[in-house]
Enzyme design. Structure first.
Site, PDB file in Angstrom:
ATOM      1  N   LYS A  98      -3.226  -5.693   5.603  1.00  0.00           N
ATOM      2  CA  LYS A  98      -3.929  -6.334   4.489  1.00  0.00           C
ATOM      3  C   LYS A  98      -4.584  -5.279   3.577  1.00  0.00           C
ATOM      4  O   LYS A  98      -4.416  -5.300   2.363  1.00  0.00           O
ATOM      5  CB  LYS A  98      -4.994  -7.293   5.036  1.00  0.00           C
ATOM      6  CG  LYS A  98      -5.527  -8.221   3.981  1.00  0.00           C
ATOM      7  CD  LYS A  98      -6.527  -9.189   4.552  1.00  0.00           C
ATOM      8  CE  LYS A  98      -7.879  -8.536   4.631  1.00  0.00           C
ATOM      9  NZ  LYS A  98      -8.909  -9.329   5.259  1.00  0.00           N
ATOM     10  N   ASP A 143      -5.677 -12.763   2.562  1.00  0.00           N
ATOM     11  CA  ASP A 143      -6.933 -12.880   3.314  1.00  0.00           C
ATOM     12  C   ASP A 143      -7.218 -14.367   3.515  1.00  0.00           C
ATOM     13  O   ASP A 143      -6.389 -15.218   3.190  1.00  0.00           O
ATOM     14  CB  ASP A 143      -8.079 -12.162   2.574  1.00  0.00           C
ATOM     15  CG  ASP A 143      -8.481 -12.893   1.299  1.00  0.00           C
ATOM     16  OD1 ASP A 143      -7.807 -13.864   0.908  1.00  0.00           O
ATOM     17  OD2 ASP A 143      -9.499 -12.493   0.707  1.00  0.00           O
TER      18      ASP A 143
END
Ligand code: SF4
Length: 214
Positions: free
Chosen positions: A121, A139
């Protein structure tokens, strides 16, 4: 509504209503964004933006950070969540940047993930925000908002969410789409009680249609 049409309507709405969509983390260089994103795991951008000015004054680059001990780093980030782990990650990240990348933050997401504290991420955020590459970081906001609007169907994991989003979002809009979904999730389509009464996406939102039996 067909998925293609839903994507087109939603993208047009964001383009018209959120033409500027950027990270709320404050930074002036790839190194600074990397530090800020590592600090932002499980922590608000607001808190990170309070921590980083004195941090960057003391550790303006990877060399200074690598030369300091984790105890000193900890002093600067202790108001953040998981400060001990993050201090270790920041120290390791700075050393790896110097040893393997000549002090330069790489743009490739696989190389970025060699840095301590940088998972998929974070790597995608850096690639997208700093280098404007079509990397999409999923997210909690991106995951929830995509699902609610109906941009994804039965996506159980971030990877599946990315796959479904990438099928329909034009490549040049991917860095922006990441921030559209994050900001919408942070301020309007919030986790507990989405603010549908002030949301411009109502006409194309699957969640709104389902909960209001439209
Ligand atoms: S209409 Fe409601 S559920 Fe749908 S995107 Fe807007 S805030 Fe979220």
């Amino acid at each position: 509504m067909r998925k293609k049409e839903r994507f087109e309507k939603v993208i047009s709405w964001f383009q018209a209503n959120m033409p500027v969509a950027e990270t709320e983390l404050k930074y002036n260089s790839p190194y600074e964004l990397l530090v800020a994103v590592i600090l932002s795991a499980q922590c608000t951008d607001k808190r990170v933006n309070m921590i980083t000015p004195p941090f960057f004054e003391r550790f303006p680059d990877a060399e200074t950070l690598a030369a300091s001990g984790t105890e000193e780093i900890l002093e600067y980030i202790k108001s953040c969540s998981y400060p001990n782990n993050k201090a270790k990650h920041l120290s390791g990240m700075a050393r790896t940047l110097l040893e393997e990348f000549n002090g330069e933050v790489p743009s490739d997401t696989t190389l970025l993930q060699k840095l301590p504290g940088v998972g998929r991420k974070t790597a995608n955020v850096i690639a997208s925000v700093v280098f404007d590459l079509p990397a999409l970081a999923v997210d909690t906001h991106v995951f929830r908002v995509s699902k609610r609007i109906g941009l994804t169907t039965n996506a159980k994991t971030p990877l599946e969410t990315v796959r479904q989003l990438l099928k329909h979002i034009p490549v040049e809009l991917i860095p922006k789409a990441h921030h559209w979904l994050i900001l919408h999730g942070r301020y309007v389509c919030v986790a507990r009680k989405p603010k549908c009464n002030i949301c411009g996406l109502v006409p194309w939102c699957r969640y709104f249609a389902e909960t209001n039996k439209l």
